[in-house]
Scaffold this motif. Structure first.
Motif, short mmCIF file in Angstrom:
data_model
loop_
_atom_site.label_atom_id
_atom_site.label_comp_id
_atom_site.label_asym_id
_atom_site.label_seq_id
_atom_site.Cartn_x
_atom_site.Cartn_y
_atom_site.Cartn_z
N ALA A 230 -85.24 7.26 23.17
CA ALA A 230 -84.37 8.43 23.26
C ALA A 230 -83.34 8.21 24.36
O ALA A 230 -83.70 7.95 25.52
N ILE A 231 -82.06 8.34 24.00
CA ILE A 231 -80.95 8.09 24.92
C ILE A 231 -80.03 9.29 24.91
O ILE A 231 -79.76 9.87 23.86
N ARG A 232 -79.54 9.68 26.07
CA ARG A 232 -78.58 10.77 26.18
C ARG A 232 -77.51 10.40 27.20
O ARG A 232 -77.66 9.44 27.97
N VAL A 233 -76.42 11.16 27.19
CA VAL A 233 -75.36 10.96 28.18
C VAL A 233 -75.79 11.63 29.48
O VAL A 233 -76.18 12.81 29.48
N ALA A 234 -75.75 10.90 30.57
CA ALA A 234 -76.17 11.43 31.87
C ALA A 234 -75.15 12.42 32.40
O ALA A 234 -73.94 12.27 32.18
N GLY A 235 -75.63 13.43 33.10
CA GLY A 235 -74.78 14.39 33.76
C GLY A 235 -74.86 14.26 35.27
O GLY A 235 -75.59 13.41 35.80
N GLU A 236 -74.12 15.08 35.98
CA GLU A 236 -74.09 15.00 37.43
C GLU A 236 -75.48 15.16 38.04
O GLU A 236 -75.79 14.58 39.08
N GLY A 237 -76.33 15.95 37.37
CA GLY A 237 -77.68 16.12 37.87
C GLY A 237 -78.53 14.86 37.82
O GLY A 237 -79.58 14.80 38.46
N ASP A 238 -78.07 13.87 37.07
CA ASP A 238 -78.79 12.59 36.97
C ASP A 238 -78.29 11.57 37.99
O ASP A 238 -78.82 10.45 38.05
N ARG A 239 -77.29 11.94 38.80
CA ARG A 239 -76.67 10.95 39.69
C ARG A 239 -77.68 10.25 40.58
O ARG A 239 -77.67 9.02 40.74
N GLY A 240 -78.56 11.02 41.23
CA GLY A 240 -79.52 10.41 42.14
C GLY A 240 -80.40 9.39 41.46
O GLY A 240 -80.67 8.31 42.01
N ARG A 241 -80.87 9.72 40.26
CA ARG A 241 -81.71 8.78 39.54
C ARG A 241 -80.94 7.55 39.11
O ARG A 241 -81.46 6.43 39.17
N VAL A 242 -79.70 7.73 38.67
CA VAL A 242 -78.88 6.59 38.27
C VAL A 242 -78.66 5.64 39.45
O VAL A 242 -78.82 4.42 39.32
N VAL A 243 -78.32 6.18 40.61
CA VAL A 243 -78.12 5.34 41.79
C VAL A 243 -79.41 4.62 42.15
O VAL A 243 -79.40 3.42 42.49
N GLN A 244 -80.54 5.29 42.07
CA GLN A 244 -81.82 4.67 42.37
C GLN A 244 -82.11 3.52 41.41
O GLN A 244 -82.56 2.43 41.82
N LEU A 245 -81.87 3.75 40.11
CA LEU A 245 -82.08 2.69 39.13
C LEU A 245 -81.20 1.48 39.42
O LEU A 245 -81.67 0.33 39.38
N LEU A 246 -79.93 1.72 39.70
CA LEU A 246 -79.01 0.62 39.99
C LEU A 246 -79.44 -0.15 41.23
O LEU A 246 -79.42 -1.38 41.27
N ASP A 247 -79.84 0.59 42.26
CA ASP A 247 -80.27 -0.06 43.50
C ASP A 247 -81.50 -0.91 43.27
O ASP A 247 -81.56 -2.08 43.69
N GLU A 248 -82.50 -0.36 42.60
CA GLU A 248 -83.74 -1.10 42.38
C GLU A 248 -83.53 -2.32 41.48
O GLU A 248 -84.09 -3.40 41.73
N ALA A 249 -82.70 -2.17 40.46
CA ALA A 249 -82.52 -3.25 39.50
C ALA A 249 -81.65 -4.38 40.03
O ALA A 249 -81.83 -5.54 39.64
N PHE A 250 -80.68 -4.06 40.90
CA PHE A 250 -79.72 -5.06 41.34
C PHE A 250 -79.90 -5.54 42.77
O PHE A 250 -79.21 -6.46 43.20
N ARG A 251 -80.83 -4.96 43.51
CA ARG A 251 -80.95 -5.34 44.92
C ARG A 251 -81.26 -6.83 45.09
O ARG A 251 -80.79 -7.47 46.02
N ASP A 252 -82.04 -7.38 44.16
CA ASP A 252 -82.39 -8.81 44.25
C ASP A 252 -81.60 -9.67 43.27
O ASP A 252 -81.93 -10.84 43.07
N ASP A 253 -80.55 -9.10 42.68
CA ASP A 253 -79.68 -9.86 41.78
C ASP A 253 -78.92 -10.91 42.60
O ASP A 253 -78.59 -10.68 43.77
#
Length: 203
Positions: free
Chosen positions: A4-27
């Motif tokens: 299930a996929i949806r378009v993220a809203g402003e309320g998802d910002r914190g989670r999106v930043v967390q996902l990006l940080d966790e996924a790319f920190r060791d890139d």
């Protein structure tokens, strides 16, 4: 696998930043931008937050319903030449003013970005580390590639590691131009995908 996929809203910002940080920190690219691990832990979330804000403002962020993965897309018009002189400077000033590599990676990726054709640009895709390998990244990308196929629009991205490069090749992306070798750093691969007429991306 149904995801299930949806378009993220402003309320998802914190989670999106967390996902990006966790996924790319060791890139490899993040490691090149912030060689010191402690400094990276401090500044890397700031960089990911700026990236997220740019796409929330001018693009589209897709997120899985359970919040375990997200993808950042920008629709690039045909007349966009990516020659933004101030953007990389502003990025460095906002994230890590004394770190020239923050600015340099922006300039170098802009320099290899194809011009002249409208396309969808997959800027970043992030899957929570504990959910990697479950097909979430493929599902997120395919959902947009299906639309690209229907509308006859190509897609573009830069792969920053061998694992993501292999994923994108399976999804129909091919290499375009020469790889980008960051100075004394890792390689990035610009990749392009032409729309598939009369077929779905996952076929």
């Amino acid at each position: 696998m149904g995801v299930a996929i949806r378009v993220a809203g402003e309320g998802d910002r914190g989670r999106v930043v967390q996902l990006l940080d966790e996924a790319f920190r060791d890139d490899p690219v993040s490691g090149w931008v912030f060689p010191d691990a402690a400094h990276r832990r401090d500044r890397h979330p700031r960089l990911m937050a700026v990236f997220a804000d740019i796409v929330f403002a001018g693009g589209r962020v897709d997120i899985t319903e359970d919040g375990t993965a997200c993808a950042l897309w920008l629709s690039v018009p045909a007349d966009d030449d990516h020659a933004d002189e101030e953007g990389p400077v502003q990025l460095r000033e906002a994230v890590d003013p004394d770190n020239v590599r923050v600015e340099l990676v922006g300039r170098l990726t802009a320099g290899i970005h194809p011009a002249g054709r409208a396309h969808e640009y997959l800027w970043m895709i992030a899957v929570a580390p504990e959910h990697q390998g479950e097909g979430l990244g493929s599902a997120l990308v395919r959902s947009v590639l299906d639309r690209c196929d229907q509308e006859g629009v190509p897609a573009y991205l830069e792969a920053s590691n061998e694992r993501s490069r292999a994923l994108y090749e399976r999804l129909g992306f091919g290499h375009t131009g020469r790889p980008l070798d960051l100075p004394e750093g890792p390689r990035m691969w610009p990749m392009w995908r032409e729309p598939r007429a009369g077929s779905a991306a996952g076929a």
